[in-house]
Design an enzyme around this catalytic site. Structure first.
Site, PDB file in Angstrom:
ATOM      1  N   CYS A 196       0.819  -1.217   0.000  1.00  0.00           N
ATOM      2  CA  CYS A 196       0.000   0.000   0.000  1.00  0.00           C
ATOM      3  C   CYS A 196       0.852   1.267   0.000  1.00  0.00           C
ATOM      4  CB  CYS A 196      -0.955   0.013   1.186  1.00  0.00           C
ATOM      5  SG  CYS A 196      -0.180  -0.261   2.784  1.00  0.00           S
ATOM      6  N   HIS A 241      -1.926   1.439   7.446  1.00  0.00           N
ATOM      7  CA  HIS A 241      -2.326   1.401   6.038  1.00  0.00           C
ATOM      8  C   HIS A 241      -2.118   2.781   5.423  1.00  0.00           C
ATOM      9  CE1 HIS A 241      -4.378   0.325   2.394  1.00  0.00           C
ATOM     10  NE2 HIS A 241      -5.339   1.213   2.592  1.00  0.00           N
TER      11      HIS A 241
END
Length: 584
Positions: free
Chosen positions: A253, A498
């Site tokens: 990510c 994230h």
């Protein structure tokens, strides 16, 4: 060919030794870079190559002159019976005075002693060899021939054909070894010339081993998980979200969010490289051509920024611009590295070929030509991009960027396959620094007894895009103005382990103070969240004036983490999700 600048005799000898010492099987551009570095006199690889060609031409000319001299002498002289010749020698008779060229021919032959057979034609030179049959020219001067014979060391070997591998030079002290990316000149800028054409070669074994060791640290036996090896840069098909890339699984990510930020920068505001931005609301639903242009520009900008980004230590941190070649690692469908004993296959590294580029246009053109390899849904495009950034920055420079962490160099991919901060910073700023504050900070023993000092490196200059993190809301770290207020209002967001993106359409939003009044709008996009609707946030200072920024809540707090991230940038703002489902 114009003559080279004045070379010292010792330099010429060193050049010949360097040519013999450097493997002739290397790709030509890389080989001459290595020769110039081996010479270590400040000469560029172009100067070394030109001087080498000049020496070859002089040598060929001397051979032709010697042959002409012998032919002329043979034609002018009458045959002498053997018996009479022997008698003449016994009586110490003088040789024929009519043939003075024999002396020149003999000296040329003396110079040519080490060569047992005619010089083989070079295979890799850009200019063809001069044909053997040439019009008769003036004899070479005796002084010119003697210059070649008067080498200070190993005269016999110095004038031997420089490309013949079996003629080993006398052992010399070796220069410092190249970085692990030995197939490129990413850490050498003394011979950099933006007019050099791009060159392509398979990723070398040394570079592959060096890359893997840098990415995974001491656990070099580790390899990329499938979430990395089967991830490219491709777009969603959801309406009003077609600006967005898709991440299929957790792990990469950080890399995808960074590229997404530069894709949005291009679509919304354009760039110095590609000024045209999409008009109106076209950025929400760009066509295939606009998508390809935006992602190609984003990748090229990131790679070129790694090659041209800043260096420097101490007071000069981030103040020295060092130009390097850029390296584009293109994944293919077939392995180019097949030595499984020295390199464990990981589904990506063994597939890489490297195109070395000396200007931005060639980087962009290489990516455009190979874009399908980077945008393939289940391809290794993300790893190819990561390797491109590392090689373009230079493996040794990447190590120098990172904090030493008490003697241990951090690895770039941590637990669960997540990109560490150094990796994300490399994508965002071109430098693999470990921190988010501006500049660098030094910490030393408070008592002064040990004299130990730790230097922590942050962000050297204002980013093209920015970075915000939930960790700052928790007072765990500091994001400096260089990333909090970037050149364009696009940010990578780190929240709950994230990475995603936050952006605004108003370029003046960076100038808004934390104690502003009124309201503004920002957009949020998460490549991994399977987002199927636009998330448009309204930030209102008037409604948020009573918010306590020091109250970060507890495990039962239902405040969306993104709200807390937003407040690290804009202060006391109420965040309205405008009907979209809040991400908790």
């Amino acid at each position: 060919m114009p003559p080279s600048a004045l070379w010292e005799k010792s330099e010429v000898s060193a050049l010949k030794r360097a040519v013999r010492a450097v493997d002739e099987a290397m790709e030509k551009q890389a080989r001459w870079t290595a020769i110039a570095k081996h010479l270590n006199t400040g000469r560029s690889k172009r100067e070394c190559f030109d001087k080498y060609r000049e020496l070859k031409d002089i040598r060929a000319e001397a051979k032709r002159q010697a042959a002409d001299s012998e032919a002329s002498a043979a034609a002018a002289a009458e045959p002498v019976p053997v018996a009479e010749e022997v008698a003449a020698v016994k009586e110490n008779m003088e040789p024929e005075p009519e043939v003075p060229k024999e002396k020149v021919a003999a000296e040329v032959k003396e110079v040519e002693k080490p060569e047992p057979e005619p010089e083989p034609e070079p295979v890799k030179e850009p200019e063809p060899e001069v044909k053997e049959e040439e019009p008769e020219k003036e004899p070479v001067k005796e002084s010119e021939v003697k210059v070649k014979a008067e080498e200070p060391e190993k005269a016999d070997d110095d004038d031997a054909p420089v490309e013949i591998p079996e003629l080993e030079p006398k052992p010399e002290p070796e220069p410092e070894p190249e970085p692990a990316a030995a197939d490129d000149d990413s850490d050498v800028d003394d011979s950099f010339d933006p007019s050099y054409p791009p060159t392509t070669a398979p990723l070398s074994l040394d570079s592959a081993v060096g890359l893997r060791a840098l990415v995974f640290g001491p656990e070099a036996a580790n390899s990329f998980p499938p979430s990395w090896t089967k991830q490219g840069f491709f777009f969603t098909s959801e309406d009003d979200l077609k600006f967005g890339l898709i991440q299929t699984d957790g792990g990469p990510c950080g890399a995808i969010a960074a590229v997404q930020a530069f894709v949005l920068r291009q679509m919304l505001f354009g760039s110095a490289e590609t000024p045209a931005a999409l008009s109106g609301d076209d950025w929400k639903n760009p066509g295939k051509g606009d998508q390809k242009k935006a992602v190609c520009t984003a990748l090229a900008h990131i790679i070129w920024n790694c090659a041209t980004s800043l260096v420097g230590e101490g007071e000069g941190f981030g103040k020295v611009k060092k130009q390097r070649a850029a390296h584009v690692c293109v994944p293919s469908d077939k392995a180019v590295l097949t030595d499984k004993k020295k390199l464990k296959p990981d589904g990506a590294t063994e597939l890489m070929s490297v195109t070395t580029c000396y200007n931005y246009d060639d980087v962009f053109a290489t990516l455009k030509e190979n874009l399908a390899a980077f945008t393939k849904k289940s391809g290794a495009g993300v790893i190819g991009m990561a390797y491109s950034c590392l090689l373009s920055r230079g493996l040794e420079q990447v190590k120098a960027d990172m904090d030493e962490n008490f003697g241990m160099t951090p690895k770039l991919i941590g637990n669960h396959g997540y990109a560490n901060q150094e990796f994300v910073n490399l994508f965002l700023t071109g430098m693999a620094t470990s921190n988010l504050f501006d500049g660098q900070k030094k910490f030393s023993d408070d008592t002064g007894s040990s004299g130990d000092e730790i230097v922590m490196r942050g962000i050297a200059g204002q980013g093209d895009v920015g970075f915000l993190t939930l960790f700052e809301a928790y007072k765990s770290l500091e994001v400096g103005p260089n990333l909090k207020a970037p050149k364009t209002p696009v940010w990578v967001v780190c929240s709950e382990s994230h990475y995603s993106t936050l952006f605004a359409l108003d370029p003046k939003l960076n100038e808004v103070a934390e104690d502003a009044t009124g309201s503004t709008t920002v957009y949020y996009y998460d490549p991994l969240g399977q987002q199927d609707e636009e998330i448009k946030l309204t930030l209102d200072w008037d409604k948020g004036k009573d918010i306590d920024l020091d109250d970060v809540g507890d495990e039962n707090d239902l405040t969306p983490p993104l709200d807390k991230v937003v407040r690290t940038k804009w202060g006391k703002v109420d965040v309205d999700w405008n009907g979209a489902e809040k991400i908790l």
